[in-house]
Design a protein around this motif. Structure first.
Motif, mmCIF file in Angstrom:
data_model
loop_
_atom_site.group_PDB
_atom_site.id
_atom_site.type_symbol
_atom_site.label_atom_id
_atom_site.label_comp_id
_atom_site.label_asym_id
_atom_site.label_seq_id
_atom_site.Cartn_x
_atom_site.Cartn_y
_atom_site.Cartn_z
ATOM 1 N N GLU A 147 -2.367 29.299 -28.084
ATOM 2 C CA GLU A 147 -0.913 29.417 -28.160
ATOM 3 C C GLU A 147 -0.234 28.396 -27.253
ATOM 4 N N SER A 148 -0.760 28.205 -26.054
ATOM 5 C CA SER A 148 -0.178 27.229 -25.124
ATOM 6 C C SER A 148 -0.283 25.814 -25.681
ATOM 7 N N GLU A 149 -1.399 25.493 -26.311
ATOM 8 C CA GLU A 149 -1.584 24.153 -26.871
ATOM 9 C C GLU A 149 -0.638 23.922 -28.051
ATOM 10 N N ILE A 150 -0.455 24.929 -28.873
ATOM 11 C CA ILE A 150 0.492 24.814 -29.988
ATOM 12 C C ILE A 150 1.905 24.645 -29.448
ATOM 13 N N LYS A 151 2.260 25.439 -28.454
ATOM 14 C CA LYS A 151 3.592 25.335 -27.852
ATOM 15 C C LYS A 151 3.802 23.944 -27.260
ATOM 16 N N ARG A 152 2.800 23.443 -26.555
ATOM 17 C CA ARG A 152 2.882 22.100 -25.965
ATOM 18 C C ARG A 152 3.097 21.051 -27.069
ATOM 19 N N GLY A 153 2.375 21.205 -28.174
ATOM 20 C CA GLY A 153 2.541 20.279 -29.289
ATOM 21 C C GLY A 153 3.930 20.335 -29.885
ATOM 22 N N LEU A 154 4.463 21.535 -30.059
ATOM 23 C CA LEU A 154 5.807 21.681 -30.623
ATOM 24 C C LEU A 154 6.864 21.102 -29.681
ATOM 25 N N GLU A 155 6.681 21.314 -28.389
ATOM 26 C CA GLU A 155 7.618 20.743 -27.428
ATOM 27 C C GLU A 155 7.553 19.219 -27.444
ATOM 28 N N ARG A 156 6.384 18.680 -27.703
ATOM 29 C CA ARG A 156 6.212 17.226 -27.796
ATOM 30 C C ARG A 156 7.109 16.642 -28.893
ATOM 31 N N PHE A 157 7.347 17.429 -29.927
ATOM 32 C CA PHE A 157 8.160 16.955 -31.049
ATOM 33 C C PHE A 157 9.612 17.410 -30.951
ATOM 34 N N GLY A 158 10.043 17.784 -29.754
ATOM 35 C CA GLY A 158 11.448 18.047 -29.517
ATOM 36 C C GLY A 158 11.874 19.502 -29.583
ATOM 37 N N MET A 159 10.968 20.395 -29.838
ATOM 38 C CA MET A 159 11.325 21.807 -29.881
ATOM 39 C C MET A 159 11.418 22.313 -28.441
ATOM 40 N N THR A 160 12.412 23.143 -28.162
ATOM 41 C CA THR A 160 12.513 23.710 -26.821
ATOM 42 C C THR A 160 11.446 24.784 -26.647
ATOM 43 N N ALA A 161 11.169 25.131 -25.408
ATOM 44 C CA ALA A 161 10.179 26.179 -25.118
ATOM 45 C C ALA A 161 10.591 27.488 -25.782
ATOM 46 N N VAL A 188 -11.657 24.832 -30.303
ATOM 47 C CA VAL A 188 -10.459 25.028 -31.126
ATOM 48 C C VAL A 188 -9.238 24.466 -30.405
ATOM 49 N N ARG A 189 -9.118 24.727 -29.100
ATOM 50 C CA ARG A 189 -7.983 24.209 -28.343
ATOM 51 C C ARG A 189 -7.941 22.682 -28.394
ATOM 52 N N GLU A 190 -9.108 22.049 -28.261
ATOM 53 C CA GLU A 190 -9.170 20.595 -28.335
ATOM 54 C C GLU A 190 -8.756 20.094 -29.715
ATOM 55 N N GLY A 191 -9.134 20.820 -30.764
ATOM 56 C CA GLY A 191 -8.720 20.454 -32.118
ATOM 57 C C GLY A 191 -7.215 20.520 -32.283
ATOM 58 N N ILE A 192 -6.605 21.524 -31.681
ATOM 59 C CA ILE A 192 -5.141 21.654 -31.733
ATOM 60 C C ILE A 192 -4.488 20.484 -31.002
ATOM 61 N N ALA A 193 -5.029 20.133 -29.836
ATOM 62 C CA ALA A 193 -4.483 19.000 -29.074
ATOM 63 C C ALA A 193 -4.613 17.695 -29.862
ATOM 64 N N ARG A 194 -5.767 17.498 -30.515
ATOM 65 C CA ARG A 194 -5.955 16.278 -31.334
ATOM 66 C C ARG A 194 -4.969 16.246 -32.498
ATOM 67 N N ALA A 195 -4.700 17.410 -33.084
ATOM 68 C CA ALA A 195 -3.736 17.462 -34.189
ATOM 69 C C ALA A 195 -2.354 17.028 -33.714
#
Length: 124
Positions: free
Chosen positions: A74-88, A8-15
């Motif tokens: 949760e960490s992978e989702i947070k990492r993805g959101l930060e990738r798109f400019g959202m702050t931590a 599941v974590r890998e799927g989130i990272a791919r998304a």
């Protein structure tokens, strides 16, 4: 448990890698999980959530494994959101009020914790 959580974590990272923005990223996660359920004709869910609900009160080992899986998601989702400019801090606002450390305990009580509201900052 660990393999399912990692899948599941890998799927989130791919998304995140395949998305052009935070909104598309989150939609891809939901659509991917929905597609998995539909492929199984709703007979197979996410084993980690089921395990957390059914066994966390009886087994600290399984409770710890489910907490770890949820934390990684949760960490992978947070990492993805930060990738798109959202702050931590902004990404943290999207997390459910039930913390990863107490997920199993919250799951035993049922899905009563409502997610926090998030208002996207205006883009000027």
């Amino acid at each position: 448990m660990t393999l399912a959580g990692e899948a599941v974590r890998e799927g989130i990272a791919r998304a995140a890698e395949a998305s052009e923005g935070a909104e598309i990223f989150l939609v891809r996660i939901v659509r991917g999980m929905t597609a998995d359920l539909e492929r199984s004709d709703y007979r197979e869910g996410y084993p980690i959530a089921t395990t957390a609900l059914e066994t966390s009160a009886q087994s600290e080992v399984l409770a710890a494994a489910t907490r770890t899986a949820f934390q990684k998601w949760e960490s992978e989702i947070k990492r993805g959101l930060e990738r798109f400019g959202m702050t931590a801090e902004e990404a943290d606002l999207l997390r459910p009020s039930c913390s990863a450390r107490s997920k199993a305990r919250c799951c035993r009580r049922g899905p009563t914790a409502a997610p926090r509201r998030y208002t996207a900052p205006s883009r000027r």
